[in-house]
Design an enzyme around this catalytic site. Structure first.
Site, short mmCIF file in Angstrom:
data_model
loop_
_atom_site.label_atom_id
_atom_site.label_comp_id
_atom_site.label_asym_id
_atom_site.label_seq_id
_atom_site.Cartn_x
_atom_site.Cartn_y
_atom_site.Cartn_z
N GLY A 147 11.07 3.06 -10.29
CA GLY A 147 11.01 1.62 -10.18
C GLY A 147 11.18 1.24 -8.73
O GLY A 147 11.00 2.07 -7.82
N ARG A 148 11.56 0.00 -8.48
CA ARG A 148 11.76 -0.43 -7.10
C ARG A 148 13.16 -0.15 -6.58
O ARG A 148 13.40 -0.20 -5.38
CB ARG A 148 11.41 -1.91 -6.94
CG ARG A 148 9.90 -2.12 -6.92
CD ARG A 148 9.51 -3.55 -6.59
NE ARG A 148 10.01 -4.48 -7.59
CZ ARG A 148 10.92 -5.43 -7.36
NH1 ARG A 148 11.44 -5.58 -6.18
NH2 ARG A 148 11.30 -6.22 -8.33
N GLU A 157 13.89 2.09 -3.48
CA GLU A 157 13.50 1.59 -2.16
C GLU A 157 14.69 1.07 -1.37
O GLU A 157 14.74 1.22 -0.16
CB GLU A 157 12.45 0.49 -2.30
CG GLU A 157 11.13 0.97 -2.86
CD GLU A 157 10.18 -0.19 -3.16
OE1 GLU A 157 10.51 -1.35 -2.83
OE2 GLU A 157 9.12 0.08 -3.72
N CYS A 202 9.23 9.34 -10.51
CA CYS A 202 8.52 8.19 -9.94
C CYS A 202 8.95 7.97 -8.48
O CYS A 202 8.71 8.80 -7.63
CB CYS A 202 8.73 6.97 -10.82
SG CYS A 202 7.62 5.60 -10.48
N HIS A 203 9.63 6.85 -8.20
CA HIS A 203 10.10 6.54 -6.85
C HIS A 203 11.50 7.10 -6.58
O HIS A 203 12.01 6.97 -5.47
CB HIS A 203 10.08 5.03 -6.61
CG HIS A 203 8.71 4.48 -6.39
ND1 HIS A 203 7.76 4.42 -7.40
CD2 HIS A 203 8.10 3.98 -5.29
CE1 HIS A 203 6.64 3.89 -6.92
NE2 HIS A 203 6.82 3.61 -5.65
N TYR A 239 5.65 9.57 -7.97
CA TYR A 239 4.53 8.68 -8.21
C TYR A 239 3.46 9.02 -7.16
O TYR A 239 3.78 9.18 -5.98
CB TYR A 239 4.97 7.21 -8.10
CG TYR A 239 3.89 6.27 -8.54
CD1 TYR A 239 3.56 6.17 -9.88
CD2 TYR A 239 3.18 5.53 -7.61
CE1 TYR A 239 2.54 5.34 -10.30
CE2 TYR A 239 2.15 4.69 -8.02
CZ TYR A 239 1.84 4.61 -9.37
OH TYR A 239 0.81 3.79 -9.78
#
Length: 188
Positions: A86-87, A90, A116-117, A136
């Protein structure tokens, strides 16, 4: 004593990538704690793929309470860590407490599951140097910059590090992670 697994996440994490391993690991019999910047109700998101879009879309997802703040995590109390995507990764990768936590896991060669992330966090701690990973697919340049060999595969295992591209890879990702976990941190 229960064998504990830590999930490191925050707001805007992908709902499925937090809740699937949370439930799957609990089903196995592990005690699972969700760590976040603070103890609060987290707000997750749903990423999906829709015709006509060049990238994934994002919608509000589930909410779930965090069990422990990063500052209060003692990595020695946990057998393994999960890094959902997800975000959230980050901004979490810049948190010194997250870096402290993940560095402790990698230095102790404890199992790490990332998806993923999520590998952005491992990259921020130099934990991907000379490792084989997936993430990802848009993160391939980031993984290479972090010193990793990128593989576009549903699950990549490098020692105790297990990575996957995104939630469609859950079955292969958790199957590989649980295999390592059962050998490194067996349930009594």
């Amino acid at each position: 004593m229960a064998v504990r697994i830590l999930i490191v996440t925050g707001d805007a994490a992908e709902s499925l990538e937090v809740l699937y391993p949370y439930q799957r690991l609990r089903e196995e019999g592990y005690e699972v704690h969700i760590a976040a910047p603070s103890v609060k109700k987290l707000r997750f998101v749903v990423h999906d793929f829709e015709d006509g879009f060049d990238t994934y879309t994002e919608k509000p997802g589930y909410t779930w309470p965090a069990d422990v703040a990063f500052a209060d995590v003692d990595p020695g109390q946990y057998a393994a860590v999960v890094l959902p995507g997800g975000r959230a990764p980050e901004y979490l990768r810049n948190d010194p407490e997250v870096q402290r936590i993940l560095t402790a896991f990698t230095e102790a060669d404890k199992p790490v599951a990332q998806i993923c992330h999520g590998p952005l966090i491992t990259a921020a701690t130099s934990g991907l140097t000379d490792r084989r990973v997936t993430a990802y697919p848009a993160l391939e340049p980031d993984m290479r910059t972090a010193g990793a060999a990128f593989e576009d595969s549903e699950a990549v295992v490098d020692g105790t590090l297990v990575s996957a591209r995104a939630w469609p890879d859950h079955p292969a990702w958790m199957r590989e992670f649980l295999g390592i976990l059962r050998s490194k941190a067996p349930l009594a």
